[in-house]
Design a protein around this motif. Structure first.
Motif, PDB file in Angstrom:
ATOM      1  N   ARG A  65     -11.186   7.329  82.296  1.00  0.00           N
ATOM      2  CA  ARG A  65     -11.877   7.489  81.006  1.00  0.00           C
ATOM      3  C   ARG A  65     -13.014   6.501  80.866  1.00  0.00           C
ATOM      4  N   SER A 296     -18.352  29.644  63.018  1.00  0.00           N
ATOM      5  CA  SER A 296     -17.461  28.567  63.445  1.00  0.00           C
ATOM      6  C   SER A 296     -16.827  27.848  62.257  1.00  0.00           C
ATOM      7  N   LEU A 297     -17.405  28.006  61.062  1.00  0.00           N
ATOM      8  CA  LEU A 297     -16.822  27.336  59.892  1.00  0.00           C
ATOM      9  C   LEU A 297     -15.438  27.854  59.534  1.00  0.00           C
ATOM     10  N   VAL A 300     -12.319  25.666  59.361  1.00  0.00           N
ATOM     11  CA  VAL A 300     -11.866  24.794  58.270  1.00  0.00           C
ATOM     12  C   VAL A 300     -10.784  25.463  57.432  1.00  0.00           C
ATOM     13  N   LEU A 307     -14.575  27.801  68.425  1.00  0.00           N
ATOM     14  CA  LEU A 307     -14.567  26.368  68.141  1.00  0.00           C
ATOM     15  C   LEU A 307     -13.197  25.900  67.647  1.00  0.00           C
ATOM     16  N   ARG A 311     -10.848  22.955  69.124  1.00  0.00           N
ATOM     17  CA  ARG A 311     -10.300  21.847  68.339  1.00  0.00           C
ATOM     18  C   ARG A 311      -8.798  21.743  68.524  1.00  0.00           C
ATOM     19  N   GLY A 323     -12.139  15.247  73.622  1.00  0.00           N
ATOM     20  CA  GLY A 323     -12.973  16.145  72.823  1.00  0.00           C
ATOM     21  C   GLY A 323     -14.346  16.376  73.426  1.00  0.00           C
ATOM     22  N   ILE A 324     -14.952  15.327  73.978  1.00  0.00           N
ATOM     23  CA  ILE A 324     -16.328  15.457  74.459  1.00  0.00           C
ATOM     24  C   ILE A 324     -16.423  16.548  75.517  1.00  0.00           C
ATOM     25  N   TYR A 327     -15.850  20.040  73.896  1.00  0.00           N
ATOM     26  CA  TYR A 327     -16.970  20.455  73.051  1.00  0.00           C
ATOM     27  C   TYR A 327     -18.213  20.752  73.880  1.00  0.00           C
TER      28      TYR A 327
ATOM     29  N   LEU B 124     -21.380  22.598  63.161  1.00  0.00           N
ATOM     30  CA  LEU B 124     -20.009  22.080  63.109  1.00  0.00           C
ATOM     31  C   LEU B 124     -19.598  21.520  64.469  1.00  0.00           C
ATOM     32  N   LEU B 125     -19.991  22.229  65.525  1.00  0.00           N
ATOM     33  CA  LEU B 125     -19.696  21.758  66.881  1.00  0.00           C
ATOM     34  C   LEU B 125     -20.391  20.424  67.140  1.00  0.00           C
ATOM     35  N   LEU B 128     -18.477  17.684  65.345  1.00  0.00           N
ATOM     36  CA  LEU B 128     -17.238  17.335  66.041  1.00  0.00           C
ATOM     37  C   LEU B 128     -17.553  16.545  67.299  1.00  0.00           C
ATOM     38  N   PHE B 129     -18.653  16.915  67.964  1.00  0.00           N
ATOM     39  CA  PHE B 129     -19.055  16.191  69.172  1.00  0.00           C
ATOM     40  C   PHE B 129     -19.387  14.741  68.840  1.00  0.00           C
ATOM     41  N   SER B 132     -16.238  12.889  68.094  1.00  0.00           N
ATOM     42  CA  SER B 132     -15.487  12.588  69.317  1.00  0.00           C
ATOM     43  C   SER B 132     -16.115  11.419  70.062  1.00  0.00           C
ATOM     44  N   LEU B 133     -17.459  11.427  70.085  1.00  0.00           N
ATOM     45  CA  LEU B 133     -18.177  10.352  70.771  1.00  0.00           C
ATOM     46  C   LEU B 133     -17.864   9.013  70.107  1.00  0.00           C
ATOM     47  N   GLN B 135     -15.212   8.253  68.530  1.00  0.00           N
ATOM     48  CA  GLN B 135     -13.826   7.885  68.790  1.00  0.00           C
ATOM     49  C   GLN B 135     -13.609   7.458  70.240  1.00  0.00           C
ATOM     50  N   ALA B 136     -14.612   7.734  71.097  1.00  0.00           N
ATOM     51  CA  ALA B 136     -14.507   7.293  72.488  1.00  0.00           C
ATOM     52  C   ALA B 136     -15.000   5.857  72.658  1.00  0.00           C
ATOM     53  N   ALA B 270     -14.450  18.905  57.979  1.00  0.00           N
ATOM     54  CA  ALA B 270     -13.863  19.065  59.311  1.00  0.00           C
ATOM     55  C   ALA B 270     -13.645  17.736  60.025  1.00  0.00           C
TER      56      ALA B 270
END
Lengths: 391, 327
Positions: A65, A296-297, A300, A307, A311, A323-324, A327, B124-125, B128-129, B132-133, B135-136, B270
């Motif tokens: 990582r 994609s919403l 929620v 998407l 998630r 996640g990276i 995504y 939204l993607l 989230l990206f 996530s970044l 949180q990394a 989200a």
């Protein structure tokens, strides 16, 4: 003269070395990009973990990582990302549904078919896709909609949403330009309220309020509720695109129809609307892209579209923190689709430009002379701009 | 019925009655269902204690505060991220639009790649990206420390802040200090807020960049050439001649993009930023007052959208007036 002169001449003709400013900028910016690119290649390819042995934990991935990507998460959860919780043995059905949707988009770009055939296709293919997903035919057990997910759900919500919203949008656009004040006021109020609030409020409304609107004991399924909310919102935005098209039809067309003795409905349906829709096509395609992304919403409110499924993958304890990678993969899928369609829309815009349609009677398109590219992407902004521009 | 005026009246009455009938049928059903579930309708719930916590922000909030206060905090958070986003997106968007038309091939290529990447993936993607970044990033103990007193870790960005101390007439620079699982002192930006702000700004800037580009292209080429003939430098031509004339073309579509930014801030739900929609969602889940809560949120967004569009329309009118007097 010498063999070395040729590459130098080629370099000097290349746009990035046109002059001194360009050469310096190319070296500096190029070095920065190369630095970032090397970093990305080291992370994404050289040090990446591409797959894990069967039933292994994610320790190998966690060990690298920060230095290497863990594409194994995508490899292992690919079917889940693409098809959600759809029963594994039946996943050929959502795959076939995706093929149907892509075929629908491809067929829509064949200009020779741009007539009643398109209408038939937009009715038949989505119905066929829904039948495939739902099942109930011999050899296809019924799969309730709470198991639908991934790419086909994204295609389904955006395509059916657009198809159902389209006639509503035409009615709203005509209503907004109606000579009848009560009809006009109702249409304006609806369009402006919907466009003034976020899509998310409509989705929450669908999730928690719609169940209150049906008799006790009956339920509307979750996918249908989200679909209804999307239809309500798409209709308002598409109505503004159609209104833009209606405004582009010159007054002479209305007057000519009236002088032929046509009343409101014949002149609207036979003379004005066909021309208005024709000029709106690029903006309609752009609105479609916008809502393809905005679908994609629905994550929620707990639906697992493309998407949403992505998630859900990283909620799993094994894959928390990756996640990276997930995504980036999903972004590539969205990008491939949206970029392709938006290039097609730009092509359409050129083809349908005033000068290019002489054979159709260029007078029809006089209202749309323009050369800028600012509104290429969202129909929303294009229309707001046209109507907001002072006379 | 042959008289067009009679027909018009009849048609309107039919439409209005039809809409009213549909709305009241839905309303009656909703009232029946609410009674059956024992939910009292009305806005009485606003005065009750909320009982949930909100991540600390500029407005004080504890779980003993009312739902009304919670919604106010949510609205404040929405406005905070939206207004900052509007300023940053406008600046970045202008830069992107100018870079797209730059003579420097490399700059325009980068701007183009940026715009295409932003416009062809869902916002939204992107959010989230970015989240996530964030949180990394490393844990607080191994936090990045790019400048003295500045710490970056997955709990957010911690910065020094000016603080007045009781008994002292001056303000002192207070640095964040590692304590427990985070940092104490100074000021901080939560990863949720940062991800939302970065996502909204970068995405909207791409759309604004294309609008700015279109606006600049719409300015007559002769204007720039004339300014160049007068000996103005390239940056002054852009700043004094081209951009002012492009403004009337840019403002209306840019207004609608900025309105989109405000509405898109609702995607905060989200990634767990306590915006108006998140708080509304929590409120309606706890109280069951779905209709009232959603109606309040919609009304708030309509008021914000309407005020912003009035303000920008007034600016547009001012720009047009100025242009008119010059011509």
């Amino acid at each position: 003269m010498t063999a070395g002169a040729r590459p130098v001449a080629w370099i000097r003709r290349a746009p990035m070395f046109r002059d001194r400013t360009n050469a310096i900028a190319s070296v500096v910016l190029g070095a920065a990009i190369a630095y970032a690119g090397v970093g990305f290649v080291r992370w994404g390819i050289v040090h990446a973990v591409w797959s894990l042995p069967e039933d292994a934990g994610s320790e190998t991935c966690r060990a690298v990582r920060g230095e290497g990507a863990c594409w194994a998460v995508v490899a292992e959860r690919l079917r889940f990302i693409l098809f959600g919780t759809y029963p594994f043995a039946e996943q050929w059905r959502p795959a076939a549904a995706c093929v149907l949707f892509v075929a629908l988009y491809a067929a829509s770009s064949v200009r020779r078919w741009c007539n009643w055939r398109l209408l038939a296709l937009w009715t038949l293919l989505p119905s066929a896709a829904v039948t495939l997903l739902r099942g109930g035919l011999p050899g296809m057990p019924v799969v309730p909609s709470e198991f639908w997910g991934g790419l086909p759900l994204t295609f389904l919500l955006s395509t059916v949403g657009f198809a159902v919203a389209f006639p509503l949008a035409i009615a709203l656009a005509l209503g907004r330009r109606s000579p009848l004040p009560a009809v006009k006021a109702l249409c304006i109020a609806y369009i402006e309220v919907v466009r003034g609030v976020p899509l998310a409020t409509f989705l929450f409304m669908a999730a928690v309020m719609f169940p209150l609107f049906v008799p006790e004991g009956r339920t509307i399924d979750k996918v249908l509720r989200a679909q209804a909310a999307l239809v309500m919102v798409i209709a308002a935005y598409v109505a503004e695109v159609v209104r833009g098209g209606l405004q582009a039809v010159p007054r002479g067309q209305y007057e000519a129809a009236a002088s032929l003795g046509l009343t409101y409905w014949p002149s609207t349906l036979l003379v004005v609307l066909p021309q208005a829709l024709r000029v709106s096509i690029p903006a309609l395609v752009n609105t479609f892209i916008a809502f393809f992304k905005d679908t994609s919403l629905v994550t929620v409110i707990g639906l697992f579209d493309l998407l949403g499924a992505a998630r859900a993958v990283i909620v799993d304890a094994k894959w928390v923190g990756f996640g990276i990678e997930v995504y980036l993969f999903v972004a590539a899928v969205y990008f491939a689709f949206c970029y392709g369609v938006s290039r097609y829309s730009q092509h359409l815009e050129r083809v349908l430009q005033p000068d290019a349609v002489i054979d159709q009677g260029s007078a029809v398109f006089n209202g749309r002379g323009r050369g800028d590219a600012s509104h290429r992407h969202t129909g929303r902004q294009q229309v707001v701009r046209r109507s907001a521009r002072p006379a | 019925m042959s008289d067009p005026r009679t027909r018009a009246v009849v048609a309107q009455v039919l439409v209005v009655v039809g809409v009213a009938a549909a709305v009241s049928a839905v309303a009656v059903q909703a009232v029946i269902n609410l009674r059956a579930r024992g939910i009292a309708s009305g806005f009485g719930f606003l005065g009750r204690a909320a009982g949930f916590e909100i991540a600390p922000g500029p407005l004080e909030f504890t779980s003993r505060d009312t739902y009304a206060r919670a919604l106010l905090v949510g609205l404040h958070n929405t406005l905070r991220v939206s207004l900052l986003g509007i300023v940053l997106a406008t600046l970045l968007g202008t830069a992107v639009g100018v870079a797209r038309l730059s003579n420097v091939w490399m700059a325009s290529a980068i701007a183009r790649g940026y715009v295409e990447a932003m416009r062809n993936t869902p916002l939204l993607l992107q959010l989230l990206f970015w989240y996530s970044l964030s949180q990394a990033l490393p844990a607080p103990r191994e936090a990045l420390n790019p400048l003295p007193g500045v710490f970056l870790c997955f709990r957010g960005l911690f910065l020094p802040a000016l603080r007045g101390r009781a008994g002292y007439p001056w303000v002192a620079l207070e640095r964040p200090v590692l304590a427990g699982f985070g940092f104490h002192g100074g000021t901080s930006i939560s990863p949720e807020f940062a991800a939302l702000l970065v996502g909204l700004t970068t995405c909207t800037a791409a759309f604004i960049g294309e609008i700015v580009r279109g606006g600049i292209l719409a300015v007559d080429k002769g204007q720039g050439e004339a300014a160049a003939a007068l000996g103005l430098s390239r940056s002054r031509i852009l700043r004094l001649v081209v951009l002012p004339q492009a403004l009337p073309v840019i403002i209306p579509p840019a207004t609608s993009q900025l309105l989109n930014l405000v509405k898109n801030s609702s995607l905060a739900v989200a990634i767990g930023y306590a915006d108006l929609i998140s708080i509304t969602n929590t409120t309606l889940n706890q109280t069951g007052q779905a209709i009232e809560a959603i109606a309040l949120a919609m009304a708030a967004y309509l008021v914000v959208s309407a005020s912003l569009s009035l303000a920008l329309n007034a600016y547009n009118a001012a720009v047009l007036r100025r242009g008119g007097s010059r011509a």
